[in-house]
Scaffold this active site. Structure first.
Site, mmCIF file in Angstrom:
data_model
loop_
_atom_site.group_PDB
_atom_site.id
_atom_site.type_symbol
_atom_site.label_atom_id
_atom_site.label_comp_id
_atom_site.label_asym_id
_atom_site.label_seq_id
_atom_site.Cartn_x
_atom_site.Cartn_y
_atom_site.Cartn_z
ATOM 1 N N GLU A 87 0.839 -1.193 0.000
ATOM 2 C CA GLU A 87 0.000 0.000 0.000
ATOM 3 C C GLU A 87 0.873 1.240 0.000
ATOM 4 O O GLU A 87 1.742 1.397 0.867
ATOM 5 C CB GLU A 87 -0.909 0.033 1.237
ATOM 6 C CG GLU A 87 -2.027 -0.984 1.218
ATOM 7 C CD GLU A 87 -3.027 -0.786 2.336
ATOM 8 O OE1 GLU A 87 -4.132 -1.334 2.225
ATOM 9 O OE2 GLU A 87 -2.707 -0.093 3.331
ATOM 10 N N CYS A 88 0.675 2.125 -0.957
ATOM 11 C CA CYS A 88 1.347 3.419 -1.027
ATOM 12 C C CYS A 88 2.863 3.241 -0.962
ATOM 13 O O CYS A 88 3.474 2.837 -1.950
ATOM 14 C CB CYS A 88 0.822 4.348 0.068
ATOM 15 S SG CYS A 88 1.115 6.087 -0.293
#
Length: 436
Positions: free
Chosen positions: A326-327
């Site tokens: 994530e990210c």
């Protein structure tokens, strides 16, 4: 259930985080058993709450991104065996997602808790009464039980403020002067992380002393009210990525919601942790790897130089382990990361993407998310709610790798496909918070 209170403000920058930390440390060192919570999609404030609250985890609560049953389960998990719950709000009291949902006021109403309003009084005197009156009367389903006046300039200033608030019968719990050594430094994604503060304990003790000298303890106790949520709900925000999940955790990958990890454990998964910054690698028998967000752009050189990490991620992919980023974790899974000075650093190369922190563009907001493929998070079409906040950009399309999610914003506006997947490796810039 324990008693609780919500610390809110008319606007961001009023001092509610500092006041919350001061209250947590003050009550904690007096022997009170307190559970801290943070409203909204915020990873950084919670780490300060944990430090101020004697190491108890700080759980996020989100009236937009979480189902009501998830909120109930998170509160029950975080508030177990405590006598007091302190919840810090987000932005202004009535501010939320672009569609108007998810405000601090929404959470206060849902949990049946009173609100203490922290007001920056630096540039007002009698007008404070009109401000508080407006906030108190705006919604009938919440109660503003008292105010804390921050950045009070002098005894005369304090007297003017108190006199004005007496006219509307609003209790003043404290009148706090501005104190330069209690400023919290920040960077592009929020506050400098607690783990990076060498003087954090000194800061927290000074904040507690600052509040202790001026807090009306009787008035504070009068504001508290019992929580009104039911216990016993099972916490299942997301399906676990695997049976044994290796989770990256250090200053570069610290953006991980405690309720997600708690939920995976509640569903029978075993969690282990490793530090990409300190030569850590996923355990060889892990059948899944979770790379949360954080600040890889500030540590790109160290990450690129950790050959054991890069080899470990490739080995996990080769044996078919599910690897989800994530990210910041998504950035690590890509081919390269360009730092603020324009230097390109090789990353794990498991997804055909390149990201850059030199070419900055802010992306910020709640997201409605639909899966475009079967993954360990669920079959194609699975729906989630989450959040996006980053300044780095993906340079070009992911060549040869299909997108992972379709996304829209809080109002339902289509944002198109995002992220990508390749074999058992998948990720995007989005942070998942709960299933829809």
């Amino acid at each position: 259930m324990p008693s609780g209170v919500v610390i809110a403000a008319p606007a961001s920058g009023s001092g509610k985080t500092t006041v919350t930390l001061a209250l947590l440390r003050l009550l904690g060192r007096e022997g009170r058993i307190i559970a801290p919570f943070k409203i909204g999609p915020d990873y950084i404030d919670g780490s300060f709450h944990r430090a101020a609250g004697a190491g108890r985890p700080c759980y996020n609560l989100d009236a937009f991104a979480m189902r009501q049953e998830t909120i109930t389960a998170v509160v029950a998990a975080g508030a177990e065996d405590v006598e007091l719950v302190v919840i810090e709000g987000v932005m202004g009291l009535f501010d939320g997602a672009a569609n108007g949902q998810g405000s601090t006021a929404d959470l206060a109403a849902l949990l049946g808790l009173p609100v203490i309003l922290v007001i920056d009084a630096a540039r007002q005197s009698q007008s404070v009464a009109a401000l508080v009156h407006g906030f108190r009367s705006f919604r009938s389903d919440i109660t503003i039980a008292g105010v804390i006046l921050n950045r009070v300039a002098s005894p005369r200033h304090e007297a003017l403020l108190r006199t004005a608030l007496q006219r509307i019968e609003m209790p003043v719990l404290a009148a706090l002067p501005a104190q330069a050594d209690l400023k919290l430094p920040s960077r592009h994604l929020g506050l400098v992380q607690a783990v990076e503060r060498d003087n954090l304990e000194l800061f927290l003790d000074r904040a507690a002393d600052w509040l202790h000298r001026r807090l009306d303890r009787f008035a504070l106790e009068q504001t508290l009210r019992k929580l009104t949520v039911q216990t016993g709900a099972t916490l299942k925000p997301l399906p676990p990525l695997g049976q044994k999940i290796a989770v990256a955790r250090d200053a570069a990958f610290a953006f991980c919601y405690p309720h997600l990890l708690q939920g995976w454990r509640a569903q029978g998964a075993e969690l282990t942790f490793f530090s990409p910054l300190h030569d850590g690698v996923p355990e060889a028998d892990a059948d899944a790897v979770f790379l949360p967000g954080g600040y890889p752009e500030l540590h790109a050189g160290r990450l690129a130089g950790n050959l054991a990490l890069l080899r470990g991620l490739k080995a996990a992919a080769a044996r078919g382990a599910a690897i989800y980023g994530e990210c910041g974790g998504f950035m690590l899974l890509g081919q390269s990361l360009t730092d603020a000075e324009g230097h390109s650093h090789q990353m794990a190369g498991l997804l055909p993407v390149a990201t850059s922190f030199k070419m900055r563009k802010r992306q910020l907001g709640y997201r409605r998310i639909a899966s475009l493929a079967d993954t360990p998070l669920g079959p194609k079409g699975s729906r989630f709610r989450g959040h996006e906040f980053h300044y780095s950009v993906q340079m070009g399309q992911a060549a040869g790798a299909p997108p992972l999610f379709a996304a829209s914003d809080a109002t339902g506006a289509d944002l198109g496909p995002t992220g990508c997947r390749q074999g058992s490796v998948f990720g995007s810039y989005l942070h998942l918070i709960d299933r829809e």
